[in-house]
Design an enzyme around this catalytic site. Sequence first.
Site, PDB file in Angstrom:
ATOM      1  N   ILE A  11       0.845  -1.198   0.000  1.00 36.55           N
ATOM      2  CA  ILE A  11       0.000   0.000   0.000  1.00 36.55           C
ATOM      3  C   ILE A  11       0.882   1.251   0.000  1.00 36.55           C
ATOM      4  O   ILE A  11       0.587   2.251  -0.653  1.00 36.55           O
ATOM      5  CB  ILE A  11      -0.984  -0.023   1.197  1.00 36.55           C
ATOM      6  CG1 ILE A  11      -1.790  -1.333   1.162  1.00 36.55           C
ATOM      7  CG2 ILE A  11      -1.914   1.183   1.148  1.00 36.55           C
ATOM      8  CD1 ILE A  11      -2.658  -1.575   2.386  1.00 36.55           C
ATOM      9  N   ASP A  21      12.262   2.764   4.587  1.00 35.51           N
ATOM     10  CA  ASP A  21      11.775   1.380   4.631  1.00 35.51           C
ATOM     11  C   ASP A  21      12.967   0.495   5.000  1.00 35.51           C
ATOM     12  O   ASP A  21      14.075   0.713   4.495  1.00 35.51           O
ATOM     13  CB  ASP A  21      11.221   0.989   3.246  1.00 35.51           C
ATOM     14  CG  ASP A  21      10.320  -0.230   3.293  1.00 35.51           C
ATOM     15  OD1 ASP A  21       9.152  -0.112   2.891  1.00 35.51           O
ATOM     16  OD2 ASP A  21      10.787  -1.308   3.717  1.00 35.51           O
ATOM     17  N   LEU A  57      13.112  -2.595   4.279  1.00 36.05           N
ATOM     18  CA  LEU A  57      13.111  -3.628   3.232  1.00 36.05           C
ATOM     19  C   LEU A  57      12.967  -5.049   3.792  1.00 36.05           C
ATOM     20  O   LEU A  57      13.346  -6.005   3.127  1.00 36.05           O
ATOM     21  CB  LEU A  57      14.360  -3.509   2.336  1.00 36.05           C
ATOM     22  CG  LEU A  57      14.455  -2.193   1.544  1.00 36.05           C
ATOM     23  CD1 LEU A  57      15.698  -2.191   0.646  1.00 36.05           C
ATOM     24  CD2 LEU A  57      13.211  -1.964   0.673  1.00 36.05           C
ATOM     25  N   LYS A  91      10.107  -6.348   4.235  1.00 35.68           N
ATOM     26  CA  LYS A  91       9.006  -6.855   3.411  1.00 35.68           C
ATOM     27  C   LYS A  91       8.913  -6.088   2.086  1.00 35.68           C
ATOM     28  O   LYS A  91       8.415  -6.612   1.107  1.00 35.68           O
ATOM     29  CB  LYS A  91       7.658  -6.682   4.158  1.00 35.68           C
ATOM     30  CG  LYS A  91       7.547  -7.471   5.450  1.00 35.68           C
ATOM     31  CD  LYS A  91       7.151  -8.867   5.154  1.00 35.68           C
ATOM     32  CE  LYS A  91       7.301  -9.838   6.186  1.00 35.68           C
ATOM     33  NZ  LYS A  91       7.227 -10.205   7.367  1.00 35.68           N
ATOM     34  N   TYR A 102      -1.859  -8.593  16.026  1.00 33.34           N
ATOM     35  CA  TYR A 102      -1.749  -7.570  14.968  1.00 33.34           C
ATOM     36  C   TYR A 102      -2.794  -6.474  15.196  1.00 33.34           C
ATOM     37  O   TYR A 102      -2.467  -5.287  15.263  1.00 33.34           O
ATOM     38  CB  TYR A 102      -1.929  -8.216  13.594  1.00 33.34           C
ATOM     39  CG  TYR A 102      -2.117  -7.215  12.496  1.00 33.34           C
ATOM     40  CD1 TYR A 102      -1.108  -6.301  12.194  1.00 33.34           C
ATOM     41  CD2 TYR A 102      -3.308  -7.150  11.765  1.00 33.34           C
ATOM     42  CE1 TYR A 102      -1.288  -5.353  11.191  1.00 33.34           C
ATOM     43  CE2 TYR A 102      -3.488  -6.216  10.763  1.00 33.34           C
ATOM     44  CZ  TYR A 102      -2.482  -5.322  10.480  1.00 33.34           C
ATOM     45  OH  TYR A 102      -2.663  -4.385   9.495  1.00 33.34           O
ATOM     46  N   LYS A 118      -2.318  -2.399  16.464  1.00 33.75           N
ATOM     47  CA  LYS A 118      -2.837  -1.233  15.739  1.00 33.75           C
ATOM     48  C   LYS A 118      -3.799  -0.423  16.627  1.00 33.75           C
ATOM     49  O   LYS A 118      -3.810   0.808  16.577  1.00 33.75           O
ATOM     50  CB  LYS A 118      -3.523  -1.678  14.451  1.00 33.75           C
ATOM     51  CG  LYS A 118      -2.563  -2.268  13.421  1.00 33.75           C
ATOM     52  CD  LYS A 118      -1.804  -1.180  12.684  1.00 33.75           C
ATOM     53  CE  LYS A 118      -0.853  -1.735  11.649  1.00 33.75           C
ATOM     54  NZ  LYS A 118      -0.271  -0.718  10.770  1.00 33.75           N
ATOM     55  N   PHE A 174     -10.346 -21.637   3.217  1.00 36.13           N
ATOM     56  CA  PHE A 174     -10.197 -21.827   4.661  1.00 36.13           C
ATOM     57  C   PHE A 174     -11.546 -21.725   5.367  1.00 36.13           C
ATOM     58  O   PHE A 174     -11.971 -20.637   5.756  1.00 36.13           O
ATOM     59  CB  PHE A 174      -9.247 -20.776   5.247  1.00 36.13           C
ATOM     60  CG  PHE A 174      -7.825 -20.891   4.767  1.00 36.13           C
ATOM     61  CD1 PHE A 174      -7.269 -22.121   4.447  1.00 36.13           C
ATOM     62  CD2 PHE A 174      -7.025 -19.765   4.680  1.00 36.13           C
ATOM     63  CE1 PHE A 174      -5.942 -22.230   4.026  1.00 36.13           C
ATOM     64  CE2 PHE A 174      -5.703 -19.853   4.264  1.00 36.13           C
ATOM     65  CZ  PHE A 174      -5.163 -21.093   3.931  1.00 36.13           C
TER      66      PHE A 174
HETATM   67  N1  UFG Z   1      -8.454 -17.246   2.434  1.00 33.84           N
HETATM   68  C1  UFG Z   1      -8.657 -18.515   1.940  1.00 33.84           C
HETATM   69  N2  UFG Z   1      -7.601 -19.156   1.369  1.00 33.84           N
HETATM   70  C2  UFG Z   1      -6.356 -18.609   1.278  1.00 33.84           C
HETATM   71  C3  UFG Z   1      -6.159 -17.289   1.798  1.00 33.84           C
HETATM   72  C4  UFG Z   1      -7.238 -16.646   2.372  1.00 33.84           C
HETATM   73  O1  UFG Z   1      -9.743 -19.068   2.011  1.00 33.84           O
HETATM   74  O2  UFG Z   1      -5.434 -19.268   0.765  1.00 33.84           O
HETATM   75  C5  UFG Z   1      -9.593 -16.530   3.037  1.00 33.84           C
HETATM   76  C6  UFG Z   1      -9.353 -16.104   4.459  1.00 33.84           C
HETATM   77  O3  UFG Z   1      -9.685 -17.136   5.343  1.00 33.84           O
HETATM   78  C7  UFG Z   1     -10.247 -14.886   4.563  1.00 33.84           C
HETATM   79  C8  UFG Z   1     -10.272 -14.309   3.141  1.00 33.84           C
HETATM   80  O4  UFG Z   1      -9.806 -15.361   2.308  1.00 33.84           O
HETATM   81  O5  UFG Z   1     -11.540 -15.281   4.869  1.00 33.84           O
HETATM   82  C9  UFG Z   1      -9.357 -13.113   2.982  1.00 33.84           C
HETATM   83  O6  UFG Z   1      -8.078 -13.467   3.505  1.00 33.84           O
HETATM   84  P1  UFG Z   1      -6.791 -12.559   3.315  1.00 33.84           P
HETATM   85  O7  UFG Z   1      -5.655 -13.291   3.938  1.00 33.84           O
HETATM   86  O8  UFG Z   1      -6.669 -12.150   1.892  1.00 33.84           O
HETATM   87  O9  UFG Z   1      -7.136 -11.258   4.119  1.00 33.84           O
HETATM   88  P2  UFG Z   1      -7.600 -11.112   5.660  1.00 33.84           P
HETATM   89  O10 UFG Z   1      -9.075 -10.856   5.616  1.00 33.84           O
HETATM   90  O11 UFG Z   1      -7.130 -12.199   6.516  1.00 33.84           O
HETATM   91  O12 UFG Z   1      -6.731  -9.876   6.093  1.00 33.84           O
HETATM   92  C10 UFG Z   1      -7.113  -8.572   5.878  1.00 33.84           C
HETATM   93  C11 UFG Z   1      -5.876  -7.698   5.924  1.00 33.84           C
HETATM   94  C12 UFG Z   1      -5.296  -7.667   7.325  1.00 33.84           C
HETATM   95  C13 UFG Z   1      -6.386  -7.309   8.304  1.00 33.84           C
HETATM   96  C14 UFG Z   1      -7.523  -8.288   8.193  1.00 33.84           C
HETATM   97  C15 UFG Z   1      -8.628  -7.987   9.155  1.00 33.84           C
HETATM   98  O13 UFG Z   1      -4.884  -8.174   5.028  1.00 33.84           O
HETATM   99  O14 UFG Z   1      -4.290  -6.688   7.388  1.00 33.84           O
HETATM  100  O15 UFG Z   1      -8.046  -8.222   6.873  1.00 33.84           O
HETATM  101  O16 UFG Z   1      -9.160  -9.199   9.602  1.00 33.84           O
HETATM  102  F1  UFG Z   1      -5.905  -7.385   9.563  1.00 33.84           F
END
Ligand code: UFG
Length: 328
Positions: free
Chosen positions: A12, A31, A33, A35, A140, A144, A207
Site C-alpha cells: 500500500i 523502509d 526492506l 518486506k 496484529y 494497531k 479456509f
Molecule cells: N483465504 C482462503 N484461502 C487462502 C487465503 C485466504 O480461504 O489461501 C480466506 C481467508 O480465510 C479470509 C479471506 O480469504 O476469509 C481473505 O483473507 P486474506 O488473507 O486475503 O485477508 P484477511 O481478511 O485475513 O486480512 C485482511 C488484511 C489484514 C487485516 C484483516 C482484518 O490483510 O491486514 O483483513 O481481519 F488485519
Amino acid sequence: MSVLVTGGAGYIGSHTVRALEKRGYEVIVVDNLSKGHRSSVNKSVFYEGDIRDKDFLGGVFSKHKITAVIHFAALSLVGESVKRPDLYFSANLQGALSLLDVMNKHDVDQLVFSSTAAVYGEPSVGPLLEEHPKVPTNPYGESKLFIEKILHRHDQAFGIRSISLRYFNAAGADLAGDIGEDHRPETHLIPLILQTALEQRREIQIFGTDYPTDDGTCIRDYIHVNDLSDAHILALEALASGASSNAYNLGNGKGFSVREVIATAEKVVGRSIPTQEAPRRAGDPAILVASSERIQSELNWEPKLADLKSIIETAWVWHKSHPHGFRK
Ligand code: UFG
C-alpha cells in the site's frame, strides 16, 4: 510540501508514494526492506533503515523539511502475529513510539496512520461504523488499536494531530502496471488465486466452509489499493487545513465470500481455478464489511474502482506481467 512515508516500499505504501508523486508532493521514503521492494520506489528519495533506530530516523528528519508523515511501516499478518506476538508488539508499537518521539523533537505535528479492520475483532453487526466496539482477536489488531490510543494521547499531550485509516481488504494493482502485490510468503486470497491461475500453485485452499454465511465461506470487503492511496492524500490535505484527529473506515461497503471471489477471478482469467476445502484459519472473523460513510461525507472520498471484477482485473494485469513479482 515534503511528506515522509514510512514503509513506502511495501504494497500500500508504494502505491501511495506514486499517488503523492503524481500530485507534486516531495516524498521521502523510509523502509527497512524486511518486506518492501526497493524497486517499487523509483522517483522519490529513499532511505533504507528501521524506524526504531532514532539516530537514523532523526537524521532523515534533519536532512529534510518534513511537514507530515504517512506511517505504513509495520508487520501486518494476522496469523503470524498469533505465533510471534513479541515481533509484532516490538515492530509495531516501538516503531510508532520512536516515530512519534522523533516527530515531536522536529516539530512535525501531522500524521496519517495505517490502521486496520482487525481493530474490531469479531464484529456483531455490519456494515461496521467507526464506533463499533473494538475487541481485536489477535496481536496484529491489538498493536494497531494500541497505536490509535497512543496517537490520541500524543494529540492531547503534544498536539500531534493524526488520522487513522482502518483498511478492510486491500487488493488490486496500479493501472500503470509496474507495481502490485508481492508478499513473501503470500498469504492473501486474491494473489493466491491468481498465482493458481498462472499454475504457480496447484490449487487455492478455501479456509473454512462452515461459517454462518450463505455459502459457508468468509465474507470480506475488498478495496482497490489506489482508492486507499487517494484516501491517504485526502487525510493529509485535511490535516494540512487544520482538521482534528479522527479515524475512518475504508472499504466499499459490499461483502464477497471466498467462493464469490474465486468465481469472479475465474471470469477475469477466463478459466476454472482448482480449489480445495480446508479447515478454518485461526483468527478469521466470519464477516467484515465496512461502512465508509464517514470518510465519504467528511473527506469527500469516492472509490473509483469499487467493483470486485475491476479490482481483480488490475491485479491480473500485474500478476501476468510480473509472474515473479518484483524479482526479475
Ligand atoms: N483465504 C482462503 N484461502 C487462502 C487465503 C485466504 O480461504 O489461501 C480466506 C481467508 O480465510 C479470509 C479471506 O480469504 O476469509 C481473505 O483473507 P486474506 O488473507 O486475503 O485477508 P484477511 O481478511 O485475513 O486480512 C485482511 C488484511 C489484514 C487485516 C484483516 C482484518 O490483510 O491486514 O483483513 O481481519 F488485519
